[in-house]
Design a protein around this motif. Structure first.
Motif, PDB file in Angstrom:
ATOM      1  N   GLY A 141      -5.042   7.750   7.395  1.00  0.00           N
ATOM      2  CA  GLY A 141      -4.440   6.931   8.429  1.00  0.00           C
ATOM      3  C   GLY A 141      -3.282   6.079   7.971  1.00  0.00           C
ATOM      4  N   GLY A 142      -2.957   6.179   6.697  1.00  0.00           N
ATOM      5  CA  GLY A 142      -1.789   5.452   6.185  1.00  0.00           C
ATOM      6  C   GLY A 142      -2.127   4.057   5.714  1.00  0.00           C
ATOM      7  N   LEU A 143      -1.187   3.454   4.987  1.00  0.00           N
ATOM      8  CA  LEU A 143      -1.355   2.112   4.456  1.00  0.00           C
ATOM      9  C   LEU A 143      -0.723   1.092   5.391  1.00  0.00           C
ATOM     10  CD1 LEU A 143      -0.443   2.803   0.720  1.00  0.00           C
ATOM     11  CD2 LEU A 143      -2.727   2.469   1.653  1.00  0.00           C
ATOM     12  N   LYS A 144      -1.351  -0.063   5.507  1.00  0.00           N
ATOM     13  CA  LYS A 144      -0.773  -1.125   6.325  1.00  0.00           C
ATOM     14  C   LYS A 144       0.544  -1.621   5.743  1.00  0.00           C
ATOM     15  CE  LYS A 144      -4.523  -3.317   8.839  1.00  0.00           C
ATOM     16  NZ  LYS A 144      -5.293  -4.587   9.047  1.00  0.00           N
ATOM     17  N   ASP A 145       0.562  -1.725   4.436  1.00  0.00           N
ATOM     18  CA  ASP A 145       1.749  -2.238   3.748  1.00  0.00           C
ATOM     19  C   ASP A 145       2.119  -1.262   2.631  1.00  0.00           C
ATOM     20  OD1 ASP A 145       3.817  -3.846   3.000  1.00  0.00           O
ATOM     21  OD2 ASP A 145       2.582  -5.216   1.804  1.00  0.00           O
ATOM     22  N   PRO A 146       2.767  -0.127   2.989  1.00  0.00           N
ATOM     23  CA  PRO A 146       3.083   0.891   1.977  1.00  0.00           C
ATOM     24  C   PRO A 146       4.065   0.359   0.939  1.00  0.00           C
ATOM     25  CG  PRO A 146       4.216   1.374   4.031  1.00  0.00           C
ATOM     26  CD  PRO A 146       3.270   0.244   4.319  1.00  0.00           C
ATOM     27  N   PRO A 147       4.019   0.879  -0.272  1.00  0.00           N
ATOM     28  CA  PRO A 147       4.934   0.419  -1.324  1.00  0.00           C
ATOM     29  C   PRO A 147       6.393   0.640  -0.924  1.00  0.00           C
ATOM     30  CG  PRO A 147       3.206   1.820  -2.225  1.00  0.00           C
ATOM     31  CD  PRO A 147       3.116   1.932  -0.735  1.00  0.00           C
ATOM     32  N   LYS A 201       6.111  14.150 -14.561  1.00  0.00           N
ATOM     33  CA  LYS A 201       5.022  14.642 -13.709  1.00  0.00           C
ATOM     34  C   LYS A 201       3.707  13.945 -14.053  1.00  0.00           C
ATOM     35  CE  LYS A 201       7.139  19.166 -12.925  1.00  0.00           C
ATOM     36  NZ  LYS A 201       7.059  20.630 -13.173  1.00  0.00           N
ATOM     37  N   ARG A 202       3.452  13.781 -15.332  1.00  0.00           N
ATOM     38  CA  ARG A 202       2.210  13.132 -15.753  1.00  0.00           C
ATOM     39  C   ARG A 202       2.134  11.695 -15.237  1.00  0.00           C
ATOM     40  NH1 ARG A 202       1.459   9.874 -20.050  1.00  0.00           N
ATOM     41  NH2 ARG A 202       3.359  10.565 -21.118  1.00  0.00           N
ATOM     42  N   LEU A 203       3.267  10.995 -15.236  1.00  0.00           N
ATOM     43  CA  LEU A 203       3.271   9.593 -14.846  1.00  0.00           C
ATOM     44  C   LEU A 203       3.367   9.380 -13.342  1.00  0.00           C
ATOM     45  CD1 LEU A 203       5.658   8.168 -17.601  1.00  0.00           C
ATOM     46  CD2 LEU A 203       3.165   7.946 -17.497  1.00  0.00           C
ATOM     47  N   ALA A 204       4.131  10.225 -12.650  1.00  0.00           N
ATOM     48  CA  ALA A 204       4.411   9.974 -11.228  1.00  0.00           C
ATOM     49  C   ALA A 204       3.491  10.716 -10.265  1.00  0.00           C
ATOM     50  CB  ALA A 204       5.865  10.326 -10.923  1.00  0.00           C
ATOM     51  N   MET A 205       2.940  11.845 -10.693  1.00  0.00           N
ATOM     52  CA  MET A 205       2.094  12.608  -9.770  1.00  0.00           C
ATOM     53  C   MET A 205       0.896  11.827  -9.250  1.00  0.00           C
ATOM     54  SD  MET A 205       2.254  16.491 -11.324  1.00  0.00           S
ATOM     55  CE  MET A 205       0.868  17.072 -10.319  1.00  0.00           C
ATOM     56  N   PRO A 206       0.216  11.000 -10.044  1.00  0.00           N
ATOM     57  CA  PRO A 206      -0.891  10.214  -9.477  1.00  0.00           C
ATOM     58  C   PRO A 206      -0.459   9.336  -8.309  1.00  0.00           C
ATOM     59  CG  PRO A 206      -0.994  10.178 -11.874  1.00  0.00           C
ATOM     60  CD  PRO A 206       0.308  10.842 -11.512  1.00  0.00           C
ATOM     61  N   MET A 207       0.760   8.796  -8.357  1.00  0.00           N
ATOM     62  CA  MET A 207       1.265   7.986  -7.244  1.00  0.00           C
ATOM     63  C   MET A 207       1.431   8.832  -5.999  1.00  0.00           C
ATOM     64  SD  MET A 207       4.202   5.633  -9.068  1.00  0.00           S
ATOM     65  CE  MET A 207       4.688   4.985  -7.465  1.00  0.00           C
ATOM     66  N   VAL A 208       1.911  10.056  -6.186  1.00  0.00           N
ATOM     67  CA  VAL A 208       2.103  10.956  -5.044  1.00  0.00           C
ATOM     68  C   VAL A 208       0.761  11.312  -4.428  1.00  0.00           C
ATOM     69  CG1 VAL A 208       3.077  13.142  -4.267  1.00  0.00           C
ATOM     70  CG2 VAL A 208       4.203  11.867  -6.103  1.00  0.00           C
ATOM     71  N   PHE A 209      -0.207  11.688  -5.265  1.00  0.00           N
ATOM     72  CA  PHE A 209      -1.544  12.028  -4.764  1.00  0.00           C
ATOM     73  C   PHE A 209      -2.161  10.850  -4.011  1.00  0.00           C
ATOM     74  CE2 PHE A 209      -1.686  15.401  -8.173  1.00  0.00           C
ATOM     75  CZ  PHE A 209      -1.857  16.465  -7.307  1.00  0.00           C
ATOM     76  N   GLU A 210      -1.975   9.655  -4.556  1.00  0.00           N
ATOM     77  CA  GLU A 210      -2.544   8.463  -3.923  1.00  0.00           C
ATOM     78  C   GLU A 210      -1.953   8.239  -2.541  1.00  0.00           C
ATOM     79  OE1 GLU A 210      -2.783   3.626  -4.759  1.00  0.00           O
ATOM     80  OE2 GLU A 210      -2.067   4.993  -6.328  1.00  0.00           O
ATOM     81  N   HIS A 211      -0.637   8.436  -2.415  1.00  0.00           N
ATOM     82  CA  HIS A 211      -0.003   8.214  -1.112  1.00  0.00           C
ATOM     83  C   HIS A 211      -0.365   9.327  -0.132  1.00  0.00           C
ATOM     84  CE1 HIS A 211       2.739   6.239   1.584  1.00  0.00           C
ATOM     85  NE2 HIS A 211       3.384   7.369   1.808  1.00  0.00           N
TER      86      HIS A 211
END
Length: 553
Positions: A298-304, A281-291
């Motif tokens: 409006g979303g990312l042009k080139d999502p991961p 959770k500590r490592l992956a949650m920031p990625m979730v919040f960012e997405h």
């Protein structure tokens, strides 16, 4: 050895025993209250054990004597499951029998029953509930899979249709991991190294666990997290901790089930597992919040390109979109993929060592396919048909599990053969023994690396007999509607890694060592510890796009 009694006959004996307990309780209750209390406790335990709804009319197997207590039979299955299942399959393969595991009775059905069951909805026959029960349920947090099928939807709807896009990232990650985890094997930077002909003892299981942990992480969470030391550590450890908790709880008597939460807290693996989850959770949650923030904008042009991003997109309600739960699910995905993929590759490496006479032909096929295309894409891997046949035969001879097609009956069912399955019955099929049955395979005890390759040479069979395909005789990935959704990804992982190892290394058992026999713990199958493998780096032929090396001849 006495013949196996059916549940019906045992129920009659159980009824007599329970009535005897009741008579004893009545006689002692007036003048001997202490003794009466003991008798009453025995009566309660008897009722708990004897009248537990087990009414399937099929023979119980694993007993040596008719009077043997059930706990002893269950204990025997822990380390002798392979022999018990084999004897039962030979006798009852066309009907049904009941395996007594320490925590559950499992009704083993003929594979002829699979077609009528394979597409039943979860409301009638639940695969996910069987998986959850097998691996500790709430005590290992596996029960999150019952709460939502978000991860399954993301795999089926996003990952599988786009699996070709992952070949380049997987190639890159495997190459990176090979460089970093095989530095101890000499000759890694120069074909002229004076030590390039030396053999080096290599922990095959540890090497392959690291390789697969990295490839899986690249797909599930992408760069840079897939190379974070803590992320790799917890993904490797989590499966071990889940097994420790689940197998320990299987050994706790079922009448003590109310105390399972207390017992679980006493298992070291339980604490380590929760540390793994907290770290995830500590490592992956920031990625979730960012997405999530990007979606709001409006979303990312080139999502991961990773499964975590697709899970965020696929979430249909606030519970599914909870960043903590999405991070937690990444760990659960690792439990279901890393261990089984690693185990398949371990057996393939052992078979490389055990059958060196086939390796030249395999290498020639791999080199020819790679030279022709210049890349490790899907079309290239598909040309490695002999390698895939070798992989399939390795798995047939060395199955991951004795039991597959695990299901929990949710509503009562009556099969075509008249067998009635009450609600809450756990069922399965004897997957390992089906594949060693001479009625299904010619000379089933002989390792034939071209068995599946030759089957594909017949007209109309060119696209069949694949490693990840399922049918009535190949059910390790399940079969039907709820077959493993990630099996195509597993095929790619295993095939790419097996080919890379074949090109880059010679392998052999150290003198005095040999291919380990398989042992079973409950229904799970492992290679017996103790065999020692040596690796020697090979020079890769010029023009072949090898992974993880920069030497050529």
């Amino acid at each position: 050895m006495a013949s196996s009694p059916s549940y019906r006959h045992i129920a009659a004996r159980q009824g007599e025993a329970a009535r005897a307990y009741a008579v004893l309780a009545r006689d002692y209750a007036r003048d001997r209250p202490f003794t009466a209390g003991i008798v009453f406790l025995l009566f309660v335990l008897a009722c708990t054990r004897l009248f537990s709804g087990e009414t399937v009319d099929a023979p119980l197997v694993g007993r040596k004597w008719w009077w043997e207590p059930r706990w002893l039979t269950r204990t025997r299955f822990f380390s002798n499951g392979w022999a018990i299942m084999g004897a039962a399959y030979d006798k009852y393969k066309d009907t049904a029998f009941v395996v007594q595991r320490s925590d559950a009775d499992i009704v083993m059905l003929s594979n002829r029953c699979i077609d009528e069951l394979r597409n039943m909805p979860e409301e009638k026959l639940s695969a996910i509930e069987a998986h959850t029960r097998n691996f500790g349920g709430p005590y290992t947090t596996i029960d999150m899979a019952i709460e939502s099928n978000l991860h399954t939807r993301a795999v089926q709807q996003s990952l599988n249709p786009n699996i070709a896009k992952f070949h380049a990232p997987m190639e890159d990650e495997l190459s990176w991991a090979l460089v970093n985890y095989t530095k101890h094997i000499s000759g890694s930077h120069s074909s002229k190294s004076s030590s390039s002909n030396l053999w080096h003892v290599t922990d095959v299981e540890d090497l392959l666990l690291n390789l697969i942990a990295h490839i899986s992480a690249r797909i599930f969470v992408g760069l840079p997290l897939c190379r974070h030391e803590d992320w790799i550590r917890i993904n490797k450890a989590c499966t071990i901790n889940v097994f420790e908790v689940a197998l320990t709880l299987r050994g706790v008597p079922r009448f003590l089930k109310p105390f399972y939460p207390l017992v679980a807290c006493m298992i070291p693996g339980w604490w380590r597992l929760h540390e793994n989850i907290s770290t995830a959770k500590r490592l992956a949650m920031p990625m979730v919040f960012e997405h999530l923030q990007a979606k709001k904008s409006g979303g990312l042009k080139d999502p991961p390109l990773n499964l975590l991003t697709w899970m965020v997109d696929a979430a249909m309600n606030p519970t599914e979109a909870d960043p903590a739960k999405i991070a937690h699910r990444q760990i659960l995905l690792g439990i279901g993929s890393i261990y089984t993929t690693k185990l398949a590759l371990v057996h393939i490496c052992y078979d490389y060592c055990a059958y060196p006479q086939y390796l030249a032909e395999l290498r020639e096929e791999v080199e020819e396919a790679l030279t022709e295309s210049g890349t490790w894409d899907r079309a290239t891997l598909d040309k490695m048909v002999k390698l895939e046949s070798f992989m399939s035969e390795s798995q047939r001879m060395n199955p991951p599990n004795l039991i597959a097609f695990n299901r929990i009956v949710k509503t009562p069912l009556t099969l075509h053969n008249g067998l009635h399955l009450p609600a809450n019955t756990q069922i399965g099929v004897a997957a390992a023994h089906i594949q060693k049955d001479p009625d299904n395979f010619f000379e089933p005890d002989r390792f034939d690396p071209w068995r599946y390759y030759q089957s594909r040479q017949h007209p109309g069979e060119e696209r069949k007999h694949r490693f990840a395909m399922t049918d009535l005789n190949h059910v390790h990935f399940g079969h039907g509607k709820f077959a493993c959704p990630g099996r195509q990804l597993a095929l790619t992982d295993i095939k790419m890694t097996a080919a890379a190892l074949l090109l880059n290394f010679d392998m052999r058992f150290k003198e005095g060592s040999k291919r380990p026999r398989n042992i079973s713990v409950h229904e799970m199958v492992f290679p017996e510890p103790g065999s020692v493998v040596e690796f020697r780096r090979r020079a890769v032929r010029q023009g072949v796009p090898a992974l993880g090396v920069d030497i050529s001849i």
